[in-house]
Design an enzyme around this catalytic site. Sequence first.
Site, short mmCIF file in Angstrom:
data_model
loop_
_atom_site.label_atom_id
_atom_site.label_comp_id
_atom_site.label_asym_id
_atom_site.label_seq_id
_atom_site.Cartn_x
_atom_site.Cartn_y
_atom_site.Cartn_z
N ASP A 206 0.84 -1.20 0.00
CA ASP A 206 0.00 0.00 0.00
C ASP A 206 0.87 1.25 0.00
OD1 ASP A 206 0.62 -1.16 2.41
OD2 ASP A 206 -1.30 -0.79 3.37
N ASP A 230 0.88 -7.66 -10.76
CA ASP A 230 -0.11 -7.39 -11.80
C ASP A 230 -0.70 -5.99 -11.59
OD1 ASP A 230 -1.78 -7.82 -13.90
OD2 ASP A 230 -3.00 -9.36 -12.95
#
Length: 336
Positions: A206, A230
Amino acid sequence: MSHNCTLIPGDGIGPEVAQATVRVLEATGVDIRWRRAELNEAIILEAGKTLPQYLLDSLHETRVGLKGPVTTPVAGGFQSVNVALRKALDLFANVRPVRTLPGIKTRFSDVQIDMVIFRENTEDLYSGLEHEIVKDVVTSLKVITRTASERIARYAFHYAKRNGRRQVTAIHKANIMKLADGLFLRCCRETAAQFPDIQYKELIVDNASMQLVIRPESFDILLLPNLYGDIVSDLAAGLVGGLGIVPGANMGETHAVFEAVHGSAPDIAGQGKANPTALMLSAVMLLIHLGETNAANTLQGAIEKVYREGKHLTGDVGGSASTEEFTEAVIRTIKG
Ligand code: NAI
């Protein structure tokens, strides 16, 4: 020297960008004998198999593929072709260079972004092991192994060393997934210790996402498990101007398949306006893999020149040219 190579045009914008890429490769003068292998939603549905045998046979013979995107149904339907192919050929490293191209206006035009993403390509939440335990309760297995984690870490550090890169950042969520991401991180640390000349950093995913948006120019090599890799790839593509320009390679011990980060873009398919740059830059990686360094430099240089001039760019990067016009401009530059 001639090279055999499997061409998988895919579906959606795949055939348009694949055709454009084959043309610019031809213009470099490298002798590539293409084995064309069609693969799309209709073929898969008809065969009832994600990977038709002719495709695997071709790739086992050539060991090298250039691939357009293939549509995957959402929430049901057949397994992702891409995931199946990576597993079948053990293409364990997904390598995605994300670089600022000259002449594109983005929010980050004033800095030079030059990072390479190394994404583990065979496991994690892409194991596809899901089941409904009881009605409305589903589990999805996240598989992390030492073998796969060490392999991608070693690949990233070796690349860093060979290419004179200064830093590798491992990205994880080991504060929550202490065992799974903890193992990935341990493998990264152990590998880092074998490369003392390369600076090693860790970031929680994050925080890494925020840092990427605030200071994209400070990143060098990013090392991630499959799912974070991804997601972060698309985020990184957004920093340099979008999916139309970011290439990629799926590398294994014996096979390599080169493909863009983007998908089949059904919203613009068949309209002649897809940007073929991402697949063309994937073809630059393919040429390097084949040992055709001069041709790789020629193609890379031609693409950059067309961007610098800015007269024949596609709509996604601020121009108004068609796929065809951009491709012609690259070919003229190669030949000029
Ligand atoms: P997408 O990457 O196809 O498209 C996202 C957005 O970017 C769209 O607005 C599209 O128009 C734009 N875009 C993508 N490539 C572009 C290009 N070359 N030039 C100009 N604009 C471009 O992602 P989406 O819509 O989430 O996925 C569509 C399908 O592709 C899905 O079935 C997905 O599973 C599949 N897919 C396949 C991949 C592969 O074969 N390697 C990779 C990613 C998605």
